[in-house]
Design an enzyme around this catalytic site. Sequence first.
Site, PDB file in Angstrom:
ATOM      1  N   LYS A 188      53.460  35.864  71.810  1.00 26.17           N
ATOM      2  CA  LYS A 188      53.939  35.223  70.924  1.00 26.17           C
ATOM      3  C   LYS A 188      53.433  34.111  70.103  1.00 26.17           C
ATOM      4  O   LYS A 188      52.097  33.341  70.297  1.00 26.17           O
ATOM      5  CB  LYS A 188      54.465  33.940  72.476  1.00 26.17           C
ATOM      6  CG  LYS A 188      55.510  33.596  71.503  1.00 26.17           C
ATOM      7  CD  LYS A 188      55.654  32.092  72.184  1.00 26.17           C
ATOM      8  CE  LYS A 188      55.369  31.009  72.632  1.00 26.17           C
ATOM      9  NZ  LYS A 188      56.108  30.637  70.953  1.00 26.17           N
ATOM     10  N   PRO A 189      53.595  34.107  68.573  1.00 24.19           N
ATOM     11  CA  PRO A 189      53.154  33.371  67.788  1.00 24.19           C
ATOM     12  C   PRO A 189      53.956  31.982  68.071  1.00 24.19           C
ATOM     13  O   PRO A 189      54.797  31.939  68.758  1.00 24.19           O
ATOM     14  CB  PRO A 189      54.028  34.065  66.288  1.00 24.19           C
ATOM     15  CG  PRO A 189      55.143  34.870  66.122  1.00 24.19           C
ATOM     16  CD  PRO A 189      54.327  35.084  68.125  1.00 24.19           C
ATOM     17  N   GLU A 264      42.128  28.930  74.827  1.00 24.27           N
ATOM     18  CA  GLU A 264      40.823  28.067  74.193  1.00 24.27           C
ATOM     19  C   GLU A 264      41.337  27.226  73.817  1.00 24.27           C
ATOM     20  O   GLU A 264      42.344  26.830  73.183  1.00 24.27           O
ATOM     21  CB  GLU A 264      40.699  29.316  72.869  1.00 24.27           C
ATOM     22  CG  GLU A 264      40.044  28.956  71.558  1.00 24.27           C
ATOM     23  CD  GLU A 264      39.827  27.877  70.492  1.00 24.27           C
ATOM     24  OE1 GLU A 264      39.714  27.201  71.056  1.00 24.27           O
ATOM     25  OE2 GLU A 264      40.733  28.616  69.485  1.00 24.27           O
ATOM     26  N   CYS A 298      40.573  22.693  66.650  1.00 27.09           N
ATOM     27  CA  CYS A 298      39.830  22.728  67.161  1.00 27.09           C
ATOM     28  C   CYS A 298      38.806  22.446  67.564  1.00 27.09           C
ATOM     29  O   CYS A 298      37.684  21.024  68.756  1.00 27.09           O
ATOM     30  CB  CYS A 298      40.505  23.798  68.587  1.00 27.09           C
ATOM     31  SG  CYS A 298      39.675  25.326  68.215  1.00 27.09           S
ATOM     32  N   ASN A 347      54.196  12.183  63.903  1.00 22.27           N
ATOM     33  CA  ASN A 347      54.203  11.302  64.368  1.00 22.27           C
ATOM     34  C   ASN A 347      52.650  10.625  65.212  1.00 22.27           C
ATOM     35  O   ASN A 347      53.204  10.121  65.777  1.00 22.27           O
ATOM     36  CB  ASN A 347      55.379  11.168  65.106  1.00 22.27           C
ATOM     37  CG  ASN A 347      56.816  11.597  64.750  1.00 22.27           C
ATOM     38  OD1 ASN A 347      56.537  10.886  64.193  1.00 22.27           O
ATOM     39  ND2 ASN A 347      57.983  12.308  65.302  1.00 22.27           N
ATOM     40  N   LYS A 348      51.819  11.760  66.050  1.00 16.64           N
ATOM     41  CA  LYS A 348      50.281  11.761  66.471  1.00 16.64           C
ATOM     42  C   LYS A 348      49.984  11.008  65.171  1.00 16.64           C
ATOM     43  O   LYS A 348      49.117   9.633  65.761  1.00 16.64           O
ATOM     44  CB  LYS A 348      50.331  13.049  67.490  1.00 16.64           C
ATOM     45  CG  LYS A 348      49.895  13.997  68.403  1.00 16.64           C
ATOM     46  CD  LYS A 348      50.171  14.670  68.753  1.00 16.64           C
ATOM     47  CE  LYS A 348      48.752  14.539  69.351  1.00 16.64           C
ATOM     48  NZ  LYS A 348      48.029  15.914  69.110  1.00 16.64           N
ATOM     49  N   GLU A 395      42.492  13.948  71.457  1.00 15.31           N
ATOM     50  CA  GLU A 395      42.515  14.935  70.939  1.00 15.31           C
ATOM     51  C   GLU A 395      43.883  14.685  70.022  1.00 15.31           C
ATOM     52  O   GLU A 395      44.640  14.448  70.027  1.00 15.31           O
ATOM     53  CB  GLU A 395      42.579  16.132  70.929  1.00 15.31           C
ATOM     54  CG  GLU A 395      42.581  17.752  69.678  1.00 15.31           C
ATOM     55  CD  GLU A 395      42.631  18.874  70.436  1.00 15.31           C
ATOM     56  OE1 GLU A 395      43.656  19.042  70.844  1.00 15.31           O
ATOM     57  OE2 GLU A 395      41.784  19.244  69.644  1.00 15.31           O
TER      58      GLU A 395
HETATM   59  P1  NAP Z   1      50.557  23.832  72.332  1.00 11.56           P
HETATM   60  O1  NAP Z   1      52.381  23.321  72.589  1.00 11.56           O
HETATM   61  O2  NAP Z   1      49.580  24.027  73.239  1.00 11.56           O
HETATM   62  O3  NAP Z   1      50.948  25.559  72.032  1.00 11.56           O
HETATM   63  C1  NAP Z   1      50.620  26.361  71.617  1.00 11.56           C
HETATM   64  C2  NAP Z   1      51.256  27.995  72.230  1.00 11.56           C
HETATM   65  O4  NAP Z   1      51.808  28.193  73.556  1.00 11.56           O
HETATM   66  C3  NAP Z   1      52.912  27.914  70.942  1.00 11.56           C
HETATM   67  O5  NAP Z   1      52.878  29.587  71.158  1.00 11.56           O
HETATM   68  C4  NAP Z   1      53.395  27.242  72.158  1.00 11.56           C
HETATM   69  O6  NAP Z   1      54.927  27.645  72.088  1.00 11.56           O
HETATM   70  C5  NAP Z   1      53.205  28.059  73.387  1.00 11.56           C
HETATM   71  N1  NAP Z   1      53.942  27.353  74.406  1.00 11.56           N
HETATM   72  C6  NAP Z   1      54.021  25.642  74.851  1.00 11.56           C
HETATM   73  N2  NAP Z   1      54.673  25.528  76.046  1.00 11.56           N
HETATM   74  C7  NAP Z   1      54.198  26.463  76.659  1.00 11.56           C
HETATM   75  C8  NAP Z   1      54.675  27.383  78.347  1.00 11.56           C
HETATM   76  N3  NAP Z   1      54.914  26.405  79.162  1.00 11.56           N
HETATM   77  N4  NAP Z   1      54.208  28.493  78.252  1.00 11.56           N
HETATM   78  C9  NAP Z   1      53.706  29.424  77.784  1.00 11.56           C
HETATM   79  N5  NAP Z   1      53.233  28.863  76.207  1.00 11.56           N
HETATM   80  C10 NAP Z   1      53.500  27.341  75.899  1.00 11.56           C
HETATM   81  O7  NAP Z   1      50.370  23.315  71.017  1.00 11.56           O
HETATM   82  P2  NAP Z   1      51.830  22.540  70.252  1.00 11.56           P
HETATM   83  O8  NAP Z   1      52.278  22.158  71.060  1.00 11.56           O
HETATM   84  O9  NAP Z   1      51.535  23.888  69.480  1.00 11.56           O
HETATM   85  O10 NAP Z   1      50.485  21.847  69.304  1.00 11.56           O
HETATM   86  C11 NAP Z   1      49.812  19.613  70.564  1.00 11.56           C
HETATM   87  C12 NAP Z   1      49.493  19.605  70.436  1.00 11.56           C
HETATM   88  O11 NAP Z   1      47.944  20.575  71.059  1.00 11.56           O
HETATM   89  C13 NAP Z   1      48.038  20.200  69.328  1.00 11.56           C
HETATM   90  O12 NAP Z   1      48.210  18.013  68.893  1.00 11.56           O
HETATM   91  C14 NAP Z   1      47.451  19.479  69.218  1.00 11.56           C
HETATM   92  O13 NAP Z   1      46.290  18.352  70.248  1.00 11.56           O
HETATM   93  C15 NAP Z   1      46.833  20.928  70.361  1.00 11.56           C
HETATM   94  N6  NAP Z   1      46.210  22.433  69.513  1.00 11.56           N
HETATM   95  C16 NAP Z   1      45.313  22.731  70.181  1.00 11.56           C
HETATM   96  C17 NAP Z   1      44.869  24.137  69.228  1.00 11.56           C
HETATM   97  C18 NAP Z   1      43.787  24.381  70.233  1.00 11.56           C
HETATM   98  O14 NAP Z   1      43.836  25.586  68.062  1.00 11.56           O
HETATM   99  N7  NAP Z   1      42.801  24.408  70.321  1.00 11.56           N
HETATM  100  C19 NAP Z   1      45.732  24.840  68.461  1.00 11.56           C
HETATM  101  C20 NAP Z   1      46.995  24.042  68.586  1.00 11.56           C
HETATM  102  C21 NAP Z   1      47.685  22.609  69.245  1.00 11.56           C
HETATM  103  P3  NAP Z   1      55.735  26.537  70.986  1.00 11.56           P
HETATM  104  O15 NAP Z   1      55.368  27.745  69.580  1.00 11.56           O
HETATM  105  O16 NAP Z   1      57.485  26.511  71.426  1.00 11.56           O
HETATM  106  O17 NAP Z   1      55.000  25.511  70.764  1.00 11.56           O
END
Ligand code: NAP
Length: 497
Positions: A188-189, A264, A298, A347-348, A395
Amino acid sequence: MFNRYCKFFSTNKKYVTQLLIDGKFVNSKSGKTFQTINPATLTPIANIQEADKEDVELAVQSSKEAFENGPWRRMSAGDRSRLMFKLTELMQKNADELAYLDSIDNGKPLTHARHIDVDLSIRTMQYYAGWPDKVHGQTIPVDGPFTVYTRHEPVGVCAQIIPWNFPLLMAVWKLGPVLAMGCTTILKPAEQTPLSALKMGELIMEAGFPKGVVNILPGFGPTAGRALAQHPLVDKVAFTGSTEIGLEIMRSSHVNGLKRVTLELGGKSPNIILDDADLDLAVKLHNDAIFFNNGQCCSAGSRAYVHEKIYDKFIEKAKEAALKRKVGDPLLPDTDQGALVDTDQLNKFKHYIEKGKSEGAKVEIGGNVINRTGHFVEPTIFSNVDDNMTIAREEIFGPVVSVLKFKTIDEVIKRANSSSYGLAAGIITQDINKALKISNALRSGTVWINCYNAFGVNTPFGGFKDSGIGRELGEYGLKNYTEVKTVVIKRPDDSFP
Ligand code: NAP
Ligand code: MG
């Protein structure tokens, strides 16, 4: 070269927009779609089919069938390897298009997408393509009349959930080991960046992988993502993203039986600059460590600990370097920093700038949203930061760095380790003894000494503490997809041991 290339793609609107389920591109069962938007222009790129629970069910059934009864499990390791090399060739052939898709979907500079994301993705797939026939078990000389050996078998049906910061690269970090070990997967992207993963789906089918080995489901986390993470037929969940959702995945994965989980997650990585460091090198490394990919990494070096003797000089030079960064159109060849991925990230950024100011940190440079269409912001340096401020603890995932002052090595080790995260760290010094002392004491998955973000396809990457569980890349990355089977054979008593 890039000008002509961009023109070519601006007239080519053929995106893959459907779900890949059981070897076919199909519409979602609900008929729902969502838009993916170019964050640099705020224009919609394409309507993407939106996977939900019903589509997850079909995709998991397909992966299960492919794992248990399809040709994939009966294929020799050599044939699996050849298929993966074929896929690597197709990625190479389509490299410009893959880069373009990531650039318009994510907002990152096209040159970075092409020469960092895509080149590393190709290298990663090529690396894992060499593994299937090199996965060896052991023979174990036990007491008694037994012959014992181990087999490294595929873990089974995997759910792989990835973020938007390196859309193609994160997909390939997940797909490489899955394919090398002979597992099947549902990928799932992230909702913001589905295009390159879907294009990969097309290339996977073109390469000739059996149906169901890879299913691809663009959609949203709380619906498709959660349904995947909870599905009873999924044996293993691999997730990259925020620590918050990582914790939720941990909980989801125990709802219907026990799944293997690797995570990760985020970081707040310290980049420690000692007083003997070559200052120009330190500034260059620091600049790349925090601002690469718009800080949406990250591993971003978001806490720069600078020795008090060089602190003021360092700030001056770091400001000059940040000022030189070209922020703007991701499709132009000399752009260093494109657009943030979406309004949430924008916004963040604004939230943390305000937090930093209100808690008493000083904006040395940047701090503003740029007044133009798209999510463009200024590279930002905060000084006068102390460890308890929000900007030094949370973060930010944007181009914002906290520069902190320290006096002694013991002090900086303690402060660097005071974070709940433990993903990566940098040390810049000319004294190898000091570097090793600090490196050994740091609680983090990677330590870069006199370099930063130096990734290799065969070097494991992952976090201590709240930054995750497990390692990706290299041989370590294969372990996440392996079950070890012990086979014990009874011999006639009088045989040789
Ligand atoms: P995220 O919410 O953790 O999303 C990452 C992936 O997980 C996306 O494919 C997301 O789907 C999915 N996801 C979200 N809620 C889920 C759930 N309840 N069950 C299963 N999968 C779920 O990250 P984000 O909202 O894109 O970014 C928020 C923050 O996360 C960033 O600001 C950053 O701090 C952190 N982040 C960290 C990394 C890293 O490499 N460690 C990468 C990205 C973000 P959707 O497509 O619907 O979001
Ligand atoms: Mg999200």
